[in-house]
Design a protein around this motif. Structure first.
Motif, PDB file in Angstrom:
ATOM      1  N   GLN A  73       0.846  -1.191   0.000  1.00  0.00           N
ATOM      2  CA  GLN A  73       0.000   0.000   0.000  1.00  0.00           C
ATOM      3  C   GLN A  73       0.883   1.243   0.000  1.00  0.00           C
ATOM      4  OE1 GLN A  73      -2.459  -1.189   3.523  1.00  0.00           O
ATOM      5  NE2 GLN A  73      -4.189  -0.783   2.167  1.00  0.00           N
ATOM      6  N   TRP A  85     -15.782   6.254  -0.145  1.00  0.00           N
ATOM      7  CA  TRP A  85     -14.461   5.655  -0.014  1.00  0.00           C
ATOM      8  C   TRP A  85     -14.513   4.139   0.101  1.00  0.00           C
ATOM      9  CZ3 TRP A  85     -13.901   2.899   4.464  1.00  0.00           C
ATOM     10  CH2 TRP A  85     -14.787   3.203   5.494  1.00  0.00           C
ATOM     11  N   TRP A  86     -15.617   3.599   0.615  1.00  0.00           N
ATOM     12  CA  TRP A  86     -15.725   2.148   0.779  1.00  0.00           C
ATOM     13  C   TRP A  86     -15.745   1.418  -0.566  1.00  0.00           C
ATOM     14  CZ3 TRP A  86     -19.336   5.785   2.167  1.00  0.00           C
ATOM     15  CH2 TRP A  86     -20.455   5.882   1.350  1.00  0.00           C
ATOM     16  N   SER A  87     -16.056   2.139  -1.651  1.00  0.00           N
ATOM     17  CA  SER A  87     -16.066   1.507  -2.969  1.00  0.00           C
ATOM     18  C   SER A  87     -14.660   1.088  -3.400  1.00  0.00           C
ATOM     19  CB  SER A  87     -16.676   2.447  -4.007  1.00  0.00           C
ATOM     20  OG  SER A  87     -15.886   3.616  -4.145  1.00  0.00           O
ATOM     21  N   LEU A  88     -13.623   1.637  -2.729  1.00  0.00           N
ATOM     22  CA  LEU A  88     -12.250   1.262  -3.069  1.00  0.00           C
ATOM     23  C   LEU A  88     -11.946  -0.185  -2.697  1.00  0.00           C
ATOM     24  CD1 LEU A  88     -10.382   4.509  -1.911  1.00  0.00           C
ATOM     25  CD2 LEU A  88     -11.126   3.893  -4.219  1.00  0.00           C
ATOM     26  N   HIS A  90     -13.920  -2.548  -3.570  1.00  0.00           N
ATOM     27  CA  HIS A  90     -14.471  -3.294  -4.710  1.00  0.00           C
ATOM     28  C   HIS A  90     -15.289  -4.500  -4.252  1.00  0.00           C
ATOM     29  CE1 HIS A  90     -12.154  -0.792  -7.412  1.00  0.00           C
ATOM     30  NE2 HIS A  90     -11.047  -1.077  -6.744  1.00  0.00           N
ATOM     31  N   PRO A 304      -7.323  -1.659  -0.875  1.00  0.00           N
ATOM     32  CA  PRO A 304      -6.921  -0.417  -1.565  1.00  0.00           C
ATOM     33  C   PRO A 304      -5.403  -0.240  -1.505  1.00  0.00           C
ATOM     34  CG  PRO A 304      -8.800  -0.027  -0.115  1.00  0.00           C
ATOM     35  CD  PRO A 304      -8.305  -1.407   0.193  1.00  0.00           C
ATOM     36  N   THR A 306      -3.706   2.474  -2.749  1.00  0.00           N
ATOM     37  CA  THR A 306      -3.312   3.875  -2.651  1.00  0.00           C
ATOM     38  C   THR A 306      -4.080   4.498  -1.488  1.00  0.00           C
ATOM     39  OG1 THR A 306      -2.905   4.032  -5.021  1.00  0.00           O
ATOM     40  CG2 THR A 306      -3.173   6.099  -3.812  1.00  0.00           C
ATOM     41  N   THR A 486      -7.257  -0.184   7.221  1.00  0.00           N
ATOM     42  CA  THR A 486      -7.421   0.704   6.062  1.00  0.00           C
ATOM     43  C   THR A 486      -8.706   1.501   6.196  1.00  0.00           C
ATOM     44  OG1 THR A 486      -6.172  -0.786   4.611  1.00  0.00           O
ATOM     45  CG2 THR A 486      -7.666   0.786   3.566  1.00  0.00           C
TER      46      THR A 486
END
Length: 524
Positions: A73, A85-88, A90, A304, A306, A486
């Protein structure tokens, strides 16, 4: 004659008096000042990082892990955070769950209602503080008066008195007490809005961490059940060997004990899983008995790679709890002005216009017209120290809010520092656990082979089995820790709520900037 005189008063004198009164109101309003301090948000703490030592550019990686669990990371300073942000991660089931929770959460509904209440409280105060109060009044009374009140020696009179009038009253805000009260109410709106943002952030972060915890517990249960199955198979083999006289009963009993100990770890794990499922249901606004919730596995998540790291100066403008503490400090500052204004003169203007008559029909005759104009100036002289004590109490409340603001900022910086260090340490821990798991797996395989050949005792085989069981569960926990920490970093840095769509009930807050200085005043 009386009617003509009344007409002259109505058309000429009344106009001049009203013009003079309006000029007085406008002049006093324009010349008015707001006592008390003008609020300014405290400066953020100095520094460009959250930890004593600089962070590495990226964490270590662990090759051979499934999916992205072992990926490195990268820390990117001053990068903006997406609203969702939770969509990172996937994870489609997680996205659907959070959308449903945002629509059904009672906590968010309560926060929105509190925000609407704060806005309506401001609207009510604006109506009473900035505008004159106008009331229409119609009344009828039956009266009896004695002639003695007018110097007569005897006699009394009974009569009906009817009246209809319009009354106007207005308190001039000469020293800004009303404006400071409005400023405090606007700060309360800011506070309630940031409370909504904090509830929004807490809900989304709790759902992510709870989902990761569920996935971790399922993986731990699956690993433990597999170990128990292997141990049961080994127990069956030992039992056949014992029946043939190949091993002692001690080895059989030791294996049976190991199997029982492994199975004993399953109920606590299952209990933790059940509690986590119940928590997720409640967070989503559903009863714990709901069966429509998705089931999460660690393979559903992508790590994630990044990570945005906010600057300390930006964090104080991002964290909802810091902004809420700032709003409370602003409110306390305005309350000092309210208390200070109470020590200065207060000017009230009143006016009324209407009619009085002995009969209802007489109200419409010209001679029944009555009117009045009035002004009252109130200057507190002696209140036994009440007003001074109230001002000192307001100053003390401001000092308290200031200390609480500083504490909130420090805790926020601690949250970010803890999360950043946790992510670096989690990556190292995962690498170490993966190495330990490989070593334990190889050791167990070798011990089983040597035991079949008679090269090691059964106690050595049991020890290898226990080590392997511990490393497998620890490896699962290390994977889940990276996902959970994270999410904790996104929460600690504000969660990007400023980039998220907001419902109609949550509009951008507005702040008041008082510009006038406080005049010197005496103690009351």
């Amino acid at each position: 004659m009386n009617g003509a005189w009344a007409c002259v008063v109505c058309r000429s004198c009344r106009r001049r008096v009203l013009r003079a009164a309006m000029a007085t109101v406008v002049g006093a309003t324009l010349a008015a000042c707001a006592v008390g301090p003008d609020y300014h948000t405290p400066a953020p703490p100095a520094g460009e990082r959250f930890t004593p030592e600089p962070l590495p550019d990226q964490t270590v990686s662990t090759p051979g892990m499934p999916g992205t669990a072992g990926a490195s990371q990268q820390f990117v300073v001053a990068r903006d955070i997406p609203g969702e942000w939770w969509s990172l991660f996937h994870c489609a089931p997680l996205d659907a769950l959070i959308r449903e929770a945002l629509a059904n959460s009672p906590n968010l509904a309560a926060a929105q209602a509190a925000l609407r209440q704060a806005r309506e409280n401001l609207n009510a105060e604006v109506g009473s503080a900035l505008y004159p109060a106008i009331n229409a009044q119609v009344g009828a009374t039956r009266e009896k008066i004695s002639g003695l009140a007018f110097g007569a020696t005897s006699g009394s009179t009974e009569f009906n008195l009817y009246n209809a009038s319009v009354n106007v009253s207005y308190s001039l805000d000469l020293f800004g007490g009303a404006r400071r009260e409005l400023e405090a109410l606007r700060a309360q709106i800011d506070y309630q809005q940031y409370q909504w943002q904090a509830a929004y952030l807490a809900l989304t972060a709790n759902l992510v961490t709870a989902s990761v915890r569920e996935a971790s517990l399922r993986a731990q249960i699956a690993a433990t059940e597999q170990i128990a199955a292997d141990q049961a198979q080994q127990l069956e083999l030992l039992t056949r060997q014992f029946d043939l006289g190949g091993v002692s009963q001690t080895a059989v009993l030791a294996q049976r004990t190991t199997l029982a100990q492994t199975r004993a770890t399953l109920p606590p794990l299952q209990q933790a899983l059940d509690q986590t499922r119940h928590q997720i249901a409640v967070l989503a606004g559903k009863p714990p008995s709901d069966t429509s919730l998705p089931q999460f596995q660690l393979s559903d998540f992508s790590l994630p790679q990044t990570l945005p790291v906010s600057l300390p100066s930006a964090l104080v403008r991002q964290r909802p709890d810091i902004l809420a503490a700032d709003a409370l400090l602003h409110q306390a500052s305005a309350k000092i002005g309210v208390a200070a204004a109470a020590m200065y003169p207060q000017l009230n203007l009143t006016a009324s216009y209407g009619a009085q008559a002995l009969t209802p029909a007489g109200l419409f005759r010209s001679g029944s017209t009555v009117w009045s104009l009035g002004a009252a100036l109130l200057q507190p002289i002696f209140r036994g120290g009440q007003l001074s004590a109230q001002k000192r109490a307001a100053v003390a409340a401001y000092d308290q809010a200031g200390a609480q603001y500083q504490q909130t900022v420090l805790l926020a910086f601690q949250n970010v520092a803890d999360s950043l260090r946790a992510l670096d340490n989690d990556a190292r821990a995962l690498a170490a656990q993966a190495e330990a798991a490989d070593a334990a797996r190889n050791s167990l395989a070798l011990s089983e082979q040597q035991y079949r050949l008679g090269g090691v005792s059964y106690l050595a085989l049991l020890d290898a089995q226990r080590q392997y069981q511990q490393t497998v569960v620890a490896l699962v926990q290390a994977q889940a820790a990276r996902y959970a920490d994270t999410a904790a970093l996104f929460q600690a840095t504000g969660g990007g709520w400023w980039n998220a769509p907001q419902p109609p009930d949550v509009k951008p807050a507005f702040k008041t900037q008082a510009k006038s200085a406080a005049p010197a005043g005496s103690e009351q």
